[in-house]
Design an enzyme around this catalytic site. Sequence first.
Site, PDB file in Angstrom:
ATOM      1  N   CYS A  29      -1.947   7.638   7.655  1.00 31.97           N
ATOM      2  CA  CYS A  29      -0.848   7.885   6.717  1.00 31.97           C
ATOM      3  C   CYS A  29       0.308   6.909   6.937  1.00 31.97           C
ATOM      4  CB  CYS A  29      -0.356   9.325   6.863  1.00 31.97           C
ATOM      5  SG  CYS A  29       1.063   9.668   5.831  1.00 31.97           S
ATOM      6  N   CYS A  43      -0.603   6.580   3.114  1.00 31.38           N
ATOM      7  CA  CYS A  43       0.457   7.118   2.238  1.00 31.38           C
ATOM      8  C   CYS A  43       1.761   6.321   2.268  1.00 31.38           C
ATOM      9  CB  CYS A  43       0.805   8.551   2.628  1.00 31.38           C
ATOM     10  SG  CYS A  43      -0.487   9.486   3.417  1.00 31.38           S
ATOM     11  N   LYS A  62       1.568   2.566   1.156  1.00 30.97           N
ATOM     12  CA  LYS A  62       1.160   2.618  -0.260  1.00 30.97           C
ATOM     13  C   LYS A  62       2.346   2.971  -1.147  1.00 30.97           C
ATOM     14  CE  LYS A  62       0.366   6.183  -2.029  1.00 30.97           C
ATOM     15  NZ  LYS A  62      -0.830   6.997  -1.802  1.00 30.97           N
ATOM     16  N   TYR A 106      -8.718   8.401  -5.782  1.00 28.94           N
ATOM     17  CA  TYR A 106      -7.295   8.220  -5.476  1.00 28.94           C
ATOM     18  C   TYR A 106      -6.987   6.765  -5.117  1.00 28.94           C
ATOM     19  CZ  TYR A 106      -6.110  13.207  -4.396  1.00 28.94           C
ATOM     20  OH  TYR A 106      -5.833  14.537  -4.426  1.00 28.94           O
ATOM     21  N   GLU A 124      -4.830   4.089  -7.421  1.00 28.85           N
ATOM     22  CA  GLU A 124      -3.472   3.774  -6.950  1.00 28.85           C
ATOM     23  C   GLU A 124      -3.299   2.268  -6.746  1.00 28.85           C
ATOM     24  OE1 GLU A 124      -2.043   7.923  -4.798  1.00 28.85           O
ATOM     25  OE2 GLU A 124      -2.782   6.321  -3.515  1.00 28.85           O
ATOM     26  N   HIS A 159      18.472  20.982 -19.008  1.00 28.63           N
ATOM     27  CA  HIS A 159      18.413  20.002 -20.069  1.00 28.63           C
ATOM     28  C   HIS A 159      19.378  18.846 -19.807  1.00 28.63           C
ATOM     29  CE1 HIS A 159      17.535  18.661 -24.114  1.00 28.63           C
ATOM     30  NE2 HIS A 159      18.825  18.516 -24.337  1.00 28.63           N
ATOM     31  N   GLU A 198      11.844  20.529 -18.049  1.00 28.07           N
ATOM     32  CA  GLU A 198      12.212  21.712 -18.839  1.00 28.07           C
ATOM     33  C   GLU A 198      11.059  22.137 -19.750  1.00 28.07           C
ATOM     34  OE1 GLU A 198      15.250  21.235 -21.994  1.00 28.07           O
ATOM     35  OE2 GLU A 198      15.154  19.106 -21.563  1.00 28.07           O
TER      36      GLU A 198
HETATM   37  P1  NDP Z   1     -12.335   9.662  -3.609  1.00 27.15           P
HETATM   38  O1  NDP Z   1     -13.352  10.646  -3.206  1.00 27.15           O
HETATM   39  O2  NDP Z   1     -11.085  10.106  -4.253  1.00 27.15           O
HETATM   40  O3  NDP Z   1     -12.996   8.565  -4.581  1.00 27.15           O
HETATM   41  C1  NDP Z   1     -14.170   7.905  -4.247  1.00 27.15           C
HETATM   42  C2  NDP Z   1     -14.616   7.027  -5.407  1.00 27.15           C
HETATM   43  O4  NDP Z   1     -15.788   6.342  -4.983  1.00 27.15           O
HETATM   44  C3  NDP Z   1     -14.989   7.811  -6.635  1.00 27.15           C
HETATM   45  O5  NDP Z   1     -14.707   7.043  -7.773  1.00 27.15           O
HETATM   46  C4  NDP Z   1     -16.511   7.998  -6.472  1.00 27.15           C
HETATM   47  O6  NDP Z   1     -17.190   8.102  -7.683  1.00 27.15           O
HETATM   48  C5  NDP Z   1     -16.870   6.660  -5.849  1.00 27.15           C
HETATM   49  N1  NDP Z   1     -18.113   6.746  -5.079  1.00 27.15           N
HETATM   50  C6  NDP Z   1     -18.394   7.574  -4.061  1.00 27.15           C
HETATM   51  N2  NDP Z   1     -19.622   7.331  -3.588  1.00 27.15           N
HETATM   52  C7  NDP Z   1     -20.135   6.334  -4.329  1.00 27.15           C
HETATM   53  C8  NDP Z   1     -21.386   5.659  -4.347  1.00 27.15           C
HETATM   54  N3  NDP Z   1     -22.352   5.957  -3.494  1.00 27.15           N
HETATM   55  N4  NDP Z   1     -21.565   4.704  -5.260  1.00 27.15           N
HETATM   56  C9  NDP Z   1     -20.601   4.395  -6.129  1.00 27.15           C
HETATM   57  N5  NDP Z   1     -19.395   4.992  -6.170  1.00 27.15           N
HETATM   58  C10 NDP Z   1     -19.184   5.955  -5.290  1.00 27.15           C
HETATM   59  O7  NDP Z   1     -12.050   8.824  -2.296  1.00 27.15           O
HETATM   60  P2  NDP Z   1     -10.936   7.765  -1.915  1.00 27.15           P
HETATM   61  O8  NDP Z   1     -11.607   6.885  -0.933  1.00 27.15           O
HETATM   62  O9  NDP Z   1     -10.290   7.160  -3.099  1.00 27.15           O
HETATM   63  O10 NDP Z   1      -9.870   8.650  -1.153  1.00 27.15           O
HETATM   64  C11 NDP Z   1     -10.275   9.409  -0.019  1.00 27.15           C
HETATM   65  C12 NDP Z   1      -9.402  10.619   0.137  1.00 27.15           C
HETATM   66  O11 NDP Z   1      -8.160  10.205   0.642  1.00 27.15           O
HETATM   67  C13 NDP Z   1      -9.085  11.351  -1.145  1.00 27.15           C
HETATM   68  O12 NDP Z   1     -10.065  12.286  -1.486  1.00 27.15           O
HETATM   69  C14 NDP Z   1      -7.793  11.995  -0.813  1.00 27.15           C
HETATM   70  O13 NDP Z   1      -8.057  13.233  -0.193  1.00 27.15           O
HETATM   71  C15 NDP Z   1      -7.148  11.041   0.159  1.00 27.15           C
HETATM   72  N6  NDP Z   1      -6.109  10.229  -0.506  1.00 27.15           N
HETATM   73  C16 NDP Z   1      -5.030  10.866  -1.027  1.00 27.15           C
HETATM   74  C17 NDP Z   1      -4.044  10.164  -1.666  1.00 27.15           C
HETATM   75  C18 NDP Z   1      -2.888  10.895  -2.252  1.00 27.15           C
HETATM   76  O14 NDP Z   1      -2.693  12.057  -1.906  1.00 27.15           O
HETATM   77  N7  NDP Z   1      -2.121  10.296  -3.147  1.00 27.15           N
HETATM   78  C19 NDP Z   1      -4.103   8.714  -1.792  1.00 27.15           C
HETATM   79  C20 NDP Z   1      -5.284   8.135  -1.224  1.00 27.15           C
HETATM   80  C21 NDP Z   1      -6.234   8.890  -0.603  1.00 27.15           C
HETATM   81  P3  NDP Z   1     -17.454   9.523  -8.408  1.00 27.15           P
HETATM   82  O15 NDP Z   1     -16.182   9.883  -9.059  1.00 27.15           O
HETATM   83  O16 NDP Z   1     -18.531   9.196  -9.373  1.00 27.15           O
HETATM   84  O17 NDP Z   1     -17.866  10.478  -7.357  1.00 27.15           O
END
Ligand code: NDP
Length: 464
Positions: A42, A47, A50, A178, A182, A436, A441
Amino acid sequence: MGFDVDLFVIGAGSGGVRAARIAADYGARVMVAEEFRIGGTCVIRGCVPKKLLVYASRFADDFEDAAGYGWSVGETTFDWPSLVAAKEKEITRLSAAYRANLERSGAAIVEERARLEGAQAVRLASGRLVTAKHILVATGARPDYPLAIPGVEHAISSNEIFDLETFPNRLLVAGGGYIGVEFASLFAKLGADVTLTARASNILRSFDEDMREGLRDALSRAGVKFRFGCLPTHVEKRGAALEVTLSDGETLVVDQFLNAVGRRPNTEDLGLEKAGVALDAVGAVKVDAYSQSSVGSVHAVGDVTNRLNLTPVAIREGHAFADTVFGGKKVAVDHRNVPSAVFTTPEIGAVGLTEAQARARHRVVDIYRANFTPMKATLSGRPERTIMKIVVDGETDRVLGVHILGHEAGEMAQLLGIAIKMGATKADFDATVALHPTAAEELVTMRKRAGRYERAEDESAYVP
Ligand code: NDP
């Protein structure tokens, strides 16, 4: 007695540091091992940096929008190395604050890798053996790349993107989660030509449909080129650039390729299996409601358990662990109704059930929706929409979820989290007088009237 320490924490990220501090406050003798930088994902490469980059990216719109308000902003330039250096200064300050907090609590810090050697002992990289009554695994997660495509070694992950020496004018992002959205958003705002590929037909699988569609449209307007149902299949280095072949046959030439297709718990080479600690199918430590693993003396909190991978959740889990094991009060973390945000521009803030989740669990679901031009965009002329959605249990009137796409949606979600946690009904929202003029709101003025309300059984009534 008979142990070197009462608690050995592996990993000085958010969850590990909180657990160590609280346990030490309860009088436990605590040692914390960290092999990288104190602060964890983080603070160091998640976080915090970022969000700093997100702030940097938003000036681009502000400079443009200022004209509508009578300002003439001269030529603007952006210097990536200056931003990277400023970001580094801030995370170094935060890391030092984490260290100071740990030290003040009385916990000892060892800056080396630690592995379990049995259920109550840890071996440090230096060879030293430390025995511990309890061990807490708080090692987090790391970027994963399930696609073993040729040339994937040329891709970068979210670990490296913060410290690139040169700004990537052409960026390819794989992954619509995510992290993918982002970075796609902030680099597009900073001026990069961004393409995002994802295997699904839209971004952010677990979010509410209206938010997914609204954000996809907003990011498209910001210049992000989406390629859905499409993934990279081959990467080749061409001088300083990369030539990436996509599964639809097209080839892109980019400066960087960000792999953001998920993260994997850091459980490898930690001696967990040998100590008898059970892992799940993705390699996460299996824990009970009190973060205890299959071995009584070994606990785990945060992303390494792959429950809800968010920093404040890891902190809660670390605190609850310390209360339970050292504070004499059993505390389990409630993982329901945790607010979350996606820090794109515009951002998403959400808490509670999505419409689809609510419909799967409740007989009658009322949906309140608003879709409007935010006030700031009136004079600036920016084509922009704010979308808000309240999901209500039609039988009890209880608010099950709220989803917002727009300015400061994350800030709103944090406060809405209190109301939802308290079990607020739609009538409670209605009884609250509007403030407002704000965007928020809308959340207390959406009524059962044409254009602002639709019942579950009247799907066609959507009027923006
Ligand atoms: P996510 O699980 O959010 O996204 C993973 C992405 O990778 C999805 O688009 C998924 O596709 C794709 N994917 C997964 N496996 C494969 C595969 N085998 N082949 C192709 N595509 C694949 O993970 P992130 O790594 O983005 O983030 C990890 C975690 O970190 C988040 O879940 C969150 O908890 C945390 N995080 C939180 C943030 C915040 O609070 N603002 C910011 C960044 C991270 P599909 O949708 O099809 O499954």
